[in-house]
Design an enzyme around this catalytic site. Sequence first.
Site, PDB file in Angstrom:
ATOM      1  N   ARG A 104       0.854  -1.178   0.000  1.00 41.90           N
ATOM      2  CA  ARG A 104       0.000   0.000   0.000  1.00 41.90           C
ATOM      3  C   ARG A 104       0.894   1.234   0.000  1.00 41.90           C
ATOM      4  NH1 ARG A 104      -4.498   1.211   4.550  1.00 41.90           N
ATOM      5  NH2 ARG A 104      -2.679   1.741   5.767  1.00 41.90           N
ATOM      6  N   THR A 108      -0.700   7.626  -0.971  1.00 38.05           N
ATOM      7  CA  THR A 108      -2.034   7.554  -1.593  1.00 38.05           C
ATOM      8  C   THR A 108      -2.913   6.475  -0.965  1.00 38.05           C
ATOM      9  OG1 THR A 108      -1.324   5.897  -3.194  1.00 38.05           O
ATOM     10  CG2 THR A 108      -1.002   8.209  -3.816  1.00 38.05           C
ATOM     11  N   ASP A 200       0.493  -2.613  12.299  1.00 39.72           N
ATOM     12  CA  ASP A 200       0.956  -3.048  10.973  1.00 39.72           C
ATOM     13  C   ASP A 200       1.194  -4.554  11.003  1.00 39.72           C
ATOM     14  OD1 ASP A 200       2.811  -3.770   8.806  1.00 39.72           O
ATOM     15  OD2 ASP A 200       2.795  -1.623   8.393  1.00 39.72           O
ATOM     16  N   ASP A 203       4.692  -5.876   9.663  1.00 36.81           N
ATOM     17  CA  ASP A 203       5.797  -5.554  10.568  1.00 36.81           C
ATOM     18  C   ASP A 203       5.741  -6.403  11.838  1.00 36.81           C
ATOM     19  OD1 ASP A 203       6.985  -3.725   8.919  1.00 36.81           O
ATOM     20  OD2 ASP A 203       6.013  -1.982   9.824  1.00 36.81           O
TER      21      ASP A 203
HETATM   22  C1  PRP Z   1      -1.144  -4.299   4.688  1.00 40.12           C
HETATM   23  C2  PRP Z   1      -2.047  -5.489   4.858  1.00 40.12           C
HETATM   24  C3  PRP Z   1      -2.916  -5.443   3.635  1.00 40.12           C
HETATM   25  C4  PRP Z   1      -3.051  -3.956   3.401  1.00 40.12           C
HETATM   26  C5  PRP Z   1      -4.415  -3.534   3.876  1.00 40.12           C
HETATM   27  O1  PRP Z   1      -0.121  -4.579   3.802  1.00 40.12           O
HETATM   28  O2  PRP Z   1      -1.367  -6.703   5.014  1.00 40.12           O
HETATM   29  O3  PRP Z   1      -2.353  -6.092   2.513  1.00 40.12           O
HETATM   30  O4  PRP Z   1      -2.037  -3.302   4.169  1.00 40.12           O
HETATM   31  O5  PRP Z   1      -4.657  -2.217   3.577  1.00 40.12           O
HETATM   32  P1  PRP Z   1      -5.760  -1.767   2.528  1.00 40.12           P
HETATM   33  O6  PRP Z   1      -6.990  -2.558   2.819  1.00 40.12           O
HETATM   34  O7  PRP Z   1      -5.936  -0.306   2.828  1.00 40.12           O
HETATM   35  O8  PRP Z   1      -5.233  -2.001   1.153  1.00 40.12           O
HETATM   36  P2  PRP Z   1       1.051  -3.524   3.496  1.00 40.12           P
HETATM   37  O9  PRP Z   1       0.658  -2.610   2.386  1.00 40.12           O
HETATM   38  O10 PRP Z   1       1.458  -2.865   4.786  1.00 40.12           O
HETATM   39  O11 PRP Z   1       2.193  -4.429   2.909  1.00 40.12           O
HETATM   40  P3  PRP Z   1       3.112  -5.517   3.656  1.00 40.12           P
HETATM   41  O12 PRP Z   1       2.214  -6.657   4.042  1.00 40.12           O
HETATM   42  O13 PRP Z   1       4.092  -5.879   2.611  1.00 40.12           O
HETATM   43  O14 PRP Z   1       3.727  -4.856   4.853  1.00 40.12           O
HETATM   44  N1  URA Z   2      -2.364  -2.456   7.076  1.00 42.15           N
HETATM   45  C1  URA Z   2      -2.036  -2.928   8.294  1.00 42.15           C
HETATM   46  O1  URA Z   2      -1.098  -3.733   8.423  1.00 42.15           O
HETATM   47  N2  URA Z   2      -2.729  -2.492   9.354  1.00 42.15           N
HETATM   48  C2  URA Z   2      -3.756  -1.630   9.245  1.00 42.15           C
HETATM   49  O2  URA Z   2      -4.376  -1.285  10.271  1.00 42.15           O
HETATM   50  C3  URA Z   2      -4.075  -1.149   7.971  1.00 42.15           C
HETATM   51  C4  URA Z   2      -3.379  -1.583   6.894  1.00 42.15           C
END
Ligand code: PRP
Ligand code: URA
Length: 209
Positions: A104, A108, A200, A203
Amino acid sequence: MGNVFVLDHPLIQHKLTHIRDIETGTKEFRELVDEVAGLMAFEITRDLPLEEVTIQTPVAEAKMKVIAGKKLGLVPILRAGLGMVDGILKLIPAAKVGHVGLYRDPETLLPVEYYVKLPSDVEERDFIVIDPMLATGGSAAAAITSLKNRGAKNIKLMCLVAAPEGIDLIHRDHPEVDIYLAALDEKLNDHGYIVPGLGDAGDRLFGTK
Ligand code: PRP
Ligand code: URA
């Protein structure tokens, strides 16, 4: 419109509370996500078709049920979806696993796709898209679009925690998709994080913060 199932079994709720807790470290977080994913898989597979077989028990011949060889595919959204795969595979070991890589954009909040690899017989499989977080819904909606563009027809979405905004987006973009959750939370904050949420997910799973 797709259904929203909140799987509020006491074991799921109990473990989810510990997952959410800021005091829970990476090792325990990972173990709990794995366990909850398995418990959720129990419910998400409730409608798997059965067929009758004849077996011999030590006492008598009997007509009994087995799962009717349905082809399933799990599709974790990288990274955080990976944390839920093994828990589900313990219950459905024959499932194939595809991957959709999305992150994400922090400015944006829109999803950026960087990787897609699916089982080759995508048109014949029923898919479960897996991600712990359904926040704006952009990532899950994009992953489902990606699957559909490659021929997937029957798709369910499985998340630990969702915000109402994410549900609305999936209903708008993919109205036929059923959504399975451990909890439906209150809202998103100004940074697009689910409130109260769990922070997160990537993380916390991988210890990258
Ligand atoms: C997080 C999570 C989802 C997304 C959710 O991933 O695991 O994939 O955010 O957010 P959304 O519904 O607003 O799209 P992230 O983008 O942090 O990537 P990562 O798992 O690689 O850390
Ligand atoms: N992605 C995450 O990992 N946590 C949130 O709360 C939203 C998006």
